[in-house]
Design a protein around this motif. Sequence first.
Motif, PDB file in Angstrom:
ATOM      1  N   ASN A  77       0.814  -1.217   0.000  1.00 56.79           N
ATOM      2  CA  ASN A  77       0.000   0.000   0.000  1.00 56.79           C
ATOM      3  C   ASN A  77       0.849   1.271   0.000  1.00 56.79           C
ATOM      4  O   ASN A  77       0.488   2.254  -0.650  1.00 56.79           O
ATOM      5  CB  ASN A  77      -0.955   0.003   1.192  1.00 56.79           C
ATOM      6  CG  ASN A  77      -2.075  -0.992   1.004  1.00 56.79           C
ATOM      7  OD1 ASN A  77      -2.571  -1.175  -0.096  1.00 56.79           O
ATOM      8  ND2 ASN A  77      -2.465  -1.657   2.065  1.00 56.79           N
ATOM      9  N   THR A 137       4.031   1.647  -1.169  1.00 54.25           N
ATOM     10  CA  THR A 137       4.894   1.779  -2.351  1.00 54.25           C
ATOM     11  C   THR A 137       4.162   1.599  -3.669  1.00 54.25           C
ATOM     12  O   THR A 137       4.742   1.868  -4.724  1.00 54.25           O
ATOM     13  CB  THR A 137       6.025   0.740  -2.293  1.00 54.25           C
ATOM     14  OG1 THR A 137       5.447  -0.569  -2.348  1.00 54.25           O
ATOM     15  CG2 THR A 137       6.863   0.902  -1.042  1.00 54.25           C
ATOM     16  N   ASN A 138       2.952   1.112  -3.619  1.00 55.83           N
ATOM     17  CA  ASN A 138       2.174   0.766  -4.810  1.00 55.83           C
ATOM     18  C   ASN A 138       2.850  -0.345  -5.612  1.00 55.83           C
ATOM     19  O   ASN A 138       2.624  -0.501  -6.801  1.00 55.83           O
ATOM     20  CB  ASN A 138       1.925   1.991  -5.694  1.00 55.83           C
ATOM     21  CG  ASN A 138       0.722   1.795  -6.598  1.00 55.83           C
ATOM     22  OD1 ASN A 138      -0.253   1.157  -6.193  1.00 55.83           O
ATOM     23  ND2 ASN A 138       0.779   2.318  -7.807  1.00 55.83           N
ATOM     24  N   ASP A 139       3.703  -1.106  -4.958  1.00 54.88           N
ATOM     25  CA  ASP A 139       4.391  -2.252  -5.579  1.00 54.88           C
ATOM     26  C   ASP A 139       3.561  -3.505  -5.276  1.00 54.88           C
ATOM     27  O   ASP A 139       3.934  -4.327  -4.460  1.00 54.88           O
ATOM     28  CB  ASP A 139       5.809  -2.374  -5.002  1.00 54.88           C
ATOM     29  CG  ASP A 139       6.603  -3.517  -5.630  1.00 54.88           C
ATOM     30  OD1 ASP A 139       6.222  -3.980  -6.723  1.00 54.88           O
ATOM     31  OD2 ASP A 139       7.599  -3.930  -5.013  1.00 54.88           O
ATOM     32  N   THR A 140       2.427  -3.631  -5.944  1.00 54.76           N
ATOM     33  CA  THR A 140       1.479  -4.704  -5.622  1.00 54.76           C
ATOM     34  C   THR A 140       1.964  -6.086  -6.031  1.00 54.76           C
ATOM     35  O   THR A 140       1.506  -7.079  -5.479  1.00 54.76           O
ATOM     36  CB  THR A 140       0.110  -4.437  -6.283  1.00 54.76           C
ATOM     37  OG1 THR A 140       0.308  -4.272  -7.690  1.00 54.76           O
ATOM     38  CG2 THR A 140      -0.532  -3.198  -5.680  1.00 54.76           C
ATOM     39  N   THR A 172       4.500   2.652 -11.809  1.00 56.39           N
ATOM     40  CA  THR A 172       3.524   2.879 -10.743  1.00 56.39           C
ATOM     41  C   THR A 172       4.138   2.845  -9.349  1.00 56.39           C
ATOM     42  O   THR A 172       3.500   3.265  -8.389  1.00 56.39           O
ATOM     43  CB  THR A 172       2.403   1.824 -10.806  1.00 56.39           C
ATOM     44  OG1 THR A 172       2.975   0.528 -10.622  1.00 56.39           O
ATOM     45  CG2 THR A 172       1.667   1.883 -12.134  1.00 56.39           C
ATOM     46  N   ASP A 173       5.363   2.346  -9.232  1.00 60.21           N
ATOM     47  CA  ASP A 173       6.000   2.260  -7.919  1.00 60.21           C
ATOM     48  C   ASP A 173       6.361   3.649  -7.419  1.00 60.21           C
ATOM     49  O   ASP A 173       6.808   4.504  -8.184  1.00 60.21           O
ATOM     50  CB  ASP A 173       7.256   1.389  -7.981  1.00 60.21           C
ATOM     51  CG  ASP A 173       6.945  -0.034  -8.437  1.00 60.21           C
ATOM     52  OD1 ASP A 173       5.828  -0.504  -8.165  1.00 60.21           O
ATOM     53  OD2 ASP A 173       7.811  -0.656  -9.073  1.00 60.21           O
ATOM     54  N   GLN A 233      -5.418  -7.841  -3.793  1.00 60.88           N
ATOM     55  CA  GLN A 233      -4.493  -7.507  -2.702  1.00 60.88           C
ATOM     56  C   GLN A 233      -4.817  -8.303  -1.438  1.00 60.88           C
ATOM     57  O   GLN A 233      -4.860  -7.775  -0.340  1.00 60.88           O
ATOM     58  CB  GLN A 233      -4.478  -6.006  -2.432  1.00 60.88           C
ATOM     59  CG  GLN A 233      -3.827  -5.229  -3.547  1.00 60.88           C
ATOM     60  CD  GLN A 233      -3.510  -3.809  -3.166  1.00 60.88           C
ATOM     61  OE1 GLN A 233      -3.714  -3.391  -2.050  1.00 60.88           O
ATOM     62  NE2 GLN A 233      -2.987  -3.064  -4.111  1.00 60.88           N
TER      63      GLN A 233
END
Length: 188
Positions: free
Chosen positions: A63, A65-68, A126-127, A161
């Motif tokens: 959440n 880092t947006n590194d899903t 996106t990261d 997620q």
Amino acid sequence: MMKKLLKQNKGFSLVELLVAILIMAVIAATAIMLFGGVLNSSKTRADDETAENIKRAILTYMNLTNDTDLSCLGVDASNPDDLIRKLSCIIKIEKSGEKSEVSFTIPSNAVFKEEDLSAGGEIDGTDIPGKYGPFLDGSKDMKPQAPDKVGWKINVDVKTQVVTVEAVEEEDDAKVTINTGTTEEKEP
């Protein structure tokens, strides 16, 4: 009269002593068996708590880092301990022009060394660059405590997620799986 009282006070016989010792041995054996069961169940509860901490750490990292898909971490799919160690570090994600880099700073109290970490992964658009973590306490051994468990099975569903973490009995089952929402699973 006094001699008569002294003669009647003989003490315990050998059979009575053996019976008393046998009863104490049965009680001690029962107590040891109950304690062993309590000890194993407490280790299982500790494993459940550790699994929940690992799950929360992964979700928090995703959440922030947006590194899903955990691509920045460069996770070794066959080694869940690598992911756990990386989440115990300070993670620095840098993007400047053509240069993209992920680095890990190990806390001074960590129980692992730099050579225990694999290299960072790839940064995509996106990261979110920045400095993050640590998300787990690196001073603690995060291995399962239950006697029949050898490692962690970590599943990450990128689309929803949802993260699941469980202690497993077989070394081959201890792995990181990232489901990207397609029919195939991604090996990080």
